[in-house]
Scaffold this motif. Sequence first.
Motif, mmCIF file in Angstrom:
data_model
loop_
_atom_site.group_PDB
_atom_site.id
_atom_site.type_symbol
_atom_site.label_atom_id
_atom_site.label_comp_id
_atom_site.label_asym_id
_atom_site.label_seq_id
_atom_site.Cartn_x
_atom_site.Cartn_y
_atom_site.Cartn_z
ATOM 1 N N LEU A 193 13.844 56.800 79.551
ATOM 2 C CA LEU A 193 13.335 55.463 79.854
ATOM 3 C C LEU A 193 12.946 55.462 81.329
ATOM 4 O O LEU A 193 13.795 55.487 82.205
ATOM 5 N N THR A 206 8.058 56.175 77.430
ATOM 6 C CA THR A 206 8.664 54.845 77.295
ATOM 7 C C THR A 206 9.022 54.331 78.679
ATOM 8 O O THR A 206 9.895 54.874 79.352
ATOM 9 N N THR A 207 8.319 53.284 79.091
ATOM 10 C CA THR A 207 8.477 52.736 80.435
ATOM 11 C C THR A 207 9.215 51.407 80.344
ATOM 12 O O THR A 207 9.005 50.629 79.413
ATOM 13 N N ASP A 208 10.064 51.163 81.312
ATOM 14 C CA ASP A 208 10.892 49.950 81.300
ATOM 15 C C ASP A 208 10.047 48.741 81.688
ATOM 16 O O ASP A 208 10.078 48.275 82.829
ATOM 17 N N THR A 209 9.287 48.248 80.723
ATOM 18 C CA THR A 209 8.422 47.084 80.900
ATOM 19 C C THR A 209 8.606 46.153 79.698
ATOM 20 O O THR A 209 9.187 46.546 78.686
ATOM 21 N N GLN A 269 13.822 49.646 73.169
ATOM 22 C CA GLN A 269 14.491 50.556 74.095
ATOM 23 C C GLN A 269 15.897 50.969 73.660
ATOM 24 O O GLN A 269 16.457 51.912 74.209
ATOM 25 N N SER A 326 7.780 47.587 76.109
ATOM 26 C CA SER A 326 8.718 48.438 75.370
ATOM 27 C C SER A 326 10.089 47.816 75.182
ATOM 28 O O SER A 326 10.933 48.373 74.480
ATOM 29 N N LYS A 327 10.336 46.673 75.798
ATOM 30 C CA LYS A 327 11.677 46.093 75.824
ATOM 31 C C LYS A 327 12.332 45.987 74.443
ATOM 32 O O LYS A 327 13.508 46.354 74.284
ATOM 33 N N SER A 334 11.044 54.332 84.934
ATOM 34 C CA SER A 334 10.698 53.154 85.724
ATOM 35 C C SER A 334 9.187 53.109 85.931
ATOM 36 O O SER A 334 8.523 54.164 85.956
#
Length: 246
Positions: free
Chosen positions: A211, A193-196, A203, A199-200, A213
Amino acid sequence: MEQHPNTALVIGAGGGIGSAAAEALAKRYRQVIAVSRQPSAPPALAGRDNVQWLACAAEETAITDAAAEVAGASAELPLARVVIATGTLHGEGYRPEKSLRELSAGTLGHLYQVNAVLPLLWLAALEPALRRSEAAAVAVLSARVGSIGDNHLGGWYGYRASKAALNMLLRSAAVELGRRAPNVALLAFHPGTTDTPLSKPFQARVRADRLFSPAWVADALLARMDAARADGELHFVDYAGEPIPW
């Protein structure tokens, strides 16, 4: 860091992971070609002399033309790394399905087209250029939820199915590349799960230490590509290098 005298290519360089991967590769390779539907590069890439921005529509003819341009630009500096960081999970009028009642033929077709078909069109168009490489690694963003064996929760029908289809297409491609371009390693990469923006909306239930970066994921991706073997197999791995069941 001394730059490798080769070319790295990132498709989907306008997204979170794609942009971070292009930035990381620009520190390592003499030439980086960054491809996106966006007409211009983000600030982090625009100022780099060794990054060439290439705008390309998500259409078969445009992909063929762009791949020909990549082949020309990499004629003297062969492709060493290719990252295909395209994909969709939700958008205007669609979201991950929670039940059979939410299924839509239009959404299923769209997810399949974006998540499975377009990456393979790129791989097919780039295959002649990859054959010229003495050693290359190609990584395509997949997802753990595309694993049939790992599906214990259900739901997310379209996204799961499109990523499972991507994995099967890539596995067939790995067999062919093993014969026609035996110096190419092929990976299906699960970034976590990448903070983009992708996935917002999902999250809230993700632990802070899970999570990641985009920059962290990009570094993990390049490490997995460095370790990959060109053996005619598709390596379906996560950010830690752990294999994922089909």
